[in-house]
Design a protein around this motif. Sequence first.
Motif, mmCIF file in Angstrom:
data_model
loop_
_atom_site.group_PDB
_atom_site.id
_atom_site.type_symbol
_atom_site.label_atom_id
_atom_site.label_comp_id
_atom_site.label_asym_id
_atom_site.label_seq_id
_atom_site.Cartn_x
_atom_site.Cartn_y
_atom_site.Cartn_z
ATOM 1 N N PHE A 156 0.813 -1.213 0.000
ATOM 2 C CA PHE A 156 0.000 0.000 0.000
ATOM 3 C C PHE A 156 0.854 1.274 0.000
ATOM 4 N N ASP A 157 2.173 1.148 0.123
ATOM 5 C CA ASP A 157 3.027 2.341 0.105
ATOM 6 C C ASP A 157 2.805 3.150 -1.170
ATOM 7 N N LEU A 158 2.883 2.492 -2.324
ATOM 8 C CA LEU A 158 2.803 3.192 -3.603
ATOM 9 C C LEU A 158 1.431 3.815 -3.843
ATOM 10 N N PRO A 159 0.312 3.107 -3.674
ATOM 11 C CA PRO A 159 -0.979 3.774 -3.894
ATOM 12 C C PRO A 159 -1.251 4.907 -2.909
ATOM 13 N N MET A 160 -0.752 4.813 -1.693
ATOM 14 C CA MET A 160 -0.970 5.879 -0.720
ATOM 15 C C MET A 160 -0.252 7.161 -1.121
ATOM 16 N N VAL A 161 1.011 7.036 -1.558
ATOM 17 C CA VAL A 161 1.740 8.238 -1.934
ATOM 18 C C VAL A 161 1.182 8.824 -3.224
ATOM 19 N N VAL A 162 0.726 7.987 -4.157
ATOM 20 C CA VAL A 162 0.141 8.494 -5.396
ATOM 21 C C VAL A 162 -1.161 9.235 -5.100
ATOM 22 N N ALA A 163 -1.986 8.711 -4.209
ATOM 23 C CA ALA A 163 -3.226 9.388 -3.842
ATOM 24 C C ALA A 163 -2.937 10.733 -3.184
ATOM 25 N N LEU A 164 -1.917 10.781 -2.335
ATOM 26 C CA LEU A 164 -1.554 12.046 -1.691
ATOM 27 C C LEU A 164 -1.030 13.054 -2.710
ATOM 28 N N LEU A 165 -0.239 12.595 -3.667
ATOM 29 C CA LEU A 165 0.271 13.498 -4.701
ATOM 30 C C LEU A 165 -0.858 14.006 -5.588
ATOM 31 N N ILE A 171 0.312 -0.766 -12.134
ATOM 32 C CA ILE A 171 1.725 -0.427 -11.959
ATOM 33 C C ILE A 171 2.273 -1.269 -10.813
ATOM 34 N N VAL A 172 3.361 -2.003 -11.088
ATOM 35 C CA VAL A 172 3.969 -2.889 -10.100
ATOM 36 C C VAL A 172 5.475 -2.647 -10.072
ATOM 37 N N PRO A 173 6.159 -3.099 -9.027
ATOM 38 C CA PRO A 173 7.628 -3.019 -9.026
ATOM 39 C C PRO A 173 8.213 -3.784 -10.202
ATOM 40 N N ALA A 174 9.307 -3.301 -10.718
ATOM 41 C CA ALA A 174 9.919 -3.924 -11.889
ATOM 42 C C ALA A 174 10.276 -5.383 -11.642
ATOM 43 N N VAL A 175 10.652 -5.726 -10.400
ATOM 44 C CA VAL A 175 11.031 -7.115 -10.119
ATOM 45 C C VAL A 175 9.831 -8.048 -10.144
ATOM 46 N N ALA A 192 9.910 8.352 -8.835
ATOM 47 C CA ALA A 192 10.006 9.426 -9.823
ATOM 48 C C ALA A 192 9.475 8.975 -11.182
ATOM 49 N N GLU A 193 9.663 7.705 -11.539
ATOM 50 C CA GLU A 193 9.119 7.184 -12.797
ATOM 51 C C GLU A 193 7.597 7.188 -12.778
ATOM 52 N N VAL A 194 6.999 6.850 -11.626
ATOM 53 C CA VAL A 194 5.539 6.839 -11.510
ATOM 54 C C VAL A 194 4.988 8.250 -11.702
ATOM 55 N N VAL A 195 5.635 9.222 -11.065
ATOM 56 C CA VAL A 195 5.185 10.614 -11.179
ATOM 57 C C VAL A 195 5.324 11.096 -12.617
ATOM 58 N N ALA A 196 6.468 10.797 -13.241
ATOM 59 C CA ALA A 196 6.689 11.242 -14.617
ATOM 60 C C ALA A 196 5.692 10.589 -15.568
ATOM 61 N N PHE A 197 5.374 9.346 -15.342
ATOM 62 C CA PHE A 197 4.397 8.668 -16.200
ATOM 63 C C PHE A 197 3.020 9.321 -16.094
ATOM 64 N N HIS A 198 2.562 9.571 -14.888
ATOM 65 C CA HIS A 198 1.233 10.173 -14.718
ATOM 66 C C HIS A 198 1.193 11.622 -15.233
ATOM 67 N N GLU A 208 5.233 12.684 -18.884
ATOM 68 C CA GLU A 208 6.617 12.975 -19.224
ATOM 69 C C GLU A 208 7.427 11.721 -19.535
ATOM 70 N N LEU A 209 6.855 10.553 -19.257
ATOM 71 C CA LEU A 209 7.573 9.300 -19.458
ATOM 72 C C LEU A 209 6.592 8.277 -20.020
ATOM 73 N N LEU A 210 7.017 7.531 -21.021
ATOM 74 C CA LEU A 210 6.180 6.504 -21.630
ATOM 75 C C LEU A 210 6.588 5.137 -21.093
ATOM 76 N N LEU A 211 5.628 4.465 -20.456
ATOM 77 C CA LEU A 211 5.830 3.097 -20.005
ATOM 78 C C LEU A 211 4.964 2.208 -20.885
ATOM 79 N N GLN A 212 5.581 1.333 -21.631
ATOM 80 C CA GLN A 212 4.854 0.505 -22.580
ATOM 81 C C GLN A 212 4.275 -0.718 -21.895
ATOM 82 N N PRO A 213 2.937 -0.854 -21.859
ATOM 83 C CA PRO A 213 2.348 -2.053 -21.244
ATOM 84 C C PRO A 213 2.535 -3.270 -22.115
#
Length: 507
Positions: free
Chosen positions: A81-90, A137-141, A161-167, A170-175
């Motif tokens: 829940f670390d990642l969704p919590m910080v994204v919601a706050l941002l 969005i998941v950890p790369a590993v 920083a990649e998550v922020v840039a993607f949203h 500014e950054l393209l993440l190919q699914p």
Amino acid sequence: MSTGLTRGVTLSGLEGAVVDVEADVSLGLPAFTVTGLADTTVGEARDRIRAAASNAGVPLPSRRLTVNLSPAWMPKSGSAFDLPMVVALLAAAQEVPPSVRGVVHLGELSLDGAVKGVRGVLPCVRAAVEAGHRRIIVPAVNVREARLVEGAQVLGVHHLAEVVAFHRGELLLQPESEGPGDQPVRDELDLVDVAGQGEGRFALEVAAAGGHHLFLSGPPGAGKTMLAERLPGLLPPLPDDQALEVTSIASVMSSEAAPLGLLRRPPYVAMHHGVTMAAMVGGGSGRPSPGAVTAAHRGVLFLDEAPEFASHVLNSLRQPLESGTVTIGRTDRMLTFPARFQLVLAANPCPCGRAVGKGLGCTCTVNQRRGYLGRLAGPLLDRIDLQLSVPAVSRLELVEADPEPTAVVAARVAQARAVAAERYAGERWSLNGEVPPGRLRRGPLRPSRRATRLLDRTLDRGGVTLRGYDRVTRVAWTLADLAGHASPTSDDVDQALTLRGAAEVAA
């Protein structure tokens, strides 16, 4: 300031549930509150999130921060829940657009902002896709593991920083929706390494062909452990549904479950006799976790020196052996874990292990011998289909033996399983060892009265219980499949009774 919303996933046992992660940034003294029945791990994320956001170049405002995990009645646990919590706050702080509400985020944050791998990604992604949320969005590993789920659009990230840039665009993440395929099967231990033990090898083949449980008793060094270790090599690769099930279990129990793909080889779990009940069947304080019986699901659970296990631990196996599941009860919930495994028990004939033949070298008293194997309660052994003695290997067997390799025996096992699967087409089961007792006593699965004459006499004399009667019938069907018989003959039933160690009672 405003509110932000994105999604995360919580696990209850092996089942995932999508959680709305809401965040609010408001005026007031700096504070960080998490609501929504979160456990200690989620609550501790507050300091990790502040440090990670700052080191990612998007520090959280010094305001009153509130995160709510909805639905509030559902327990939330885990560092994912670390990642969704910080994204919601941002999103609430308007650092990222509101479109984050359409994305599921999973991941643990380190203090420098790196996104670390988490357990249970596979069942979490499955739950998200089933709920209609495909972009995740998941950890790369964990990307390879997440892509095993059909229909998921998985994006792997290394840093916040990649998550922020993607949203921000500014950054393209190919699914990528294609999974990584199957995990390569490693070289297995081969039956050619087992000297002698013709009856033990045959019992192993029968166990593999029908999905039967096995008990081996014999002196130290006779080859009991070697036989048990080679049973998984006789089992066919898991089909898609079972492979995904086994990989999901491994995902919950290890953060490195599927780095190379689906687990096709049936698992093999060997437990030490000092194991606790919680480690065997699952449990623990707080969030109950799966145990060894679930880790061995669709595979083999081996207990060496079985009489040395605590009696309550052995007795805890009785329910999963019958139902194929184990249920853990807590005051607020009941969790059911899958536990459809093949049990292999091994034991010495006495504490010193030398009570074989005339037993002249044995130093144990009569009471010690009786009490040693007596630790294996009758109700547990009654659930074991195949029970046989494994004698010491003679010098002649060691020199002249020319044992069959695993590949040859596995081919016969696969053919017998195919016959059984065709017979049970449309049923909930495909193996003889899983046929319900009622179906064995009536209809086409009931052997002829002539074939069961010795078995009926054994039941009348108390040599087998009604449960034992059913299990002998199951083994007889497996022997018939291996021999190419349309239904069990009297020889098949008599041999099944011998493999259970009860034939002498009817003599």
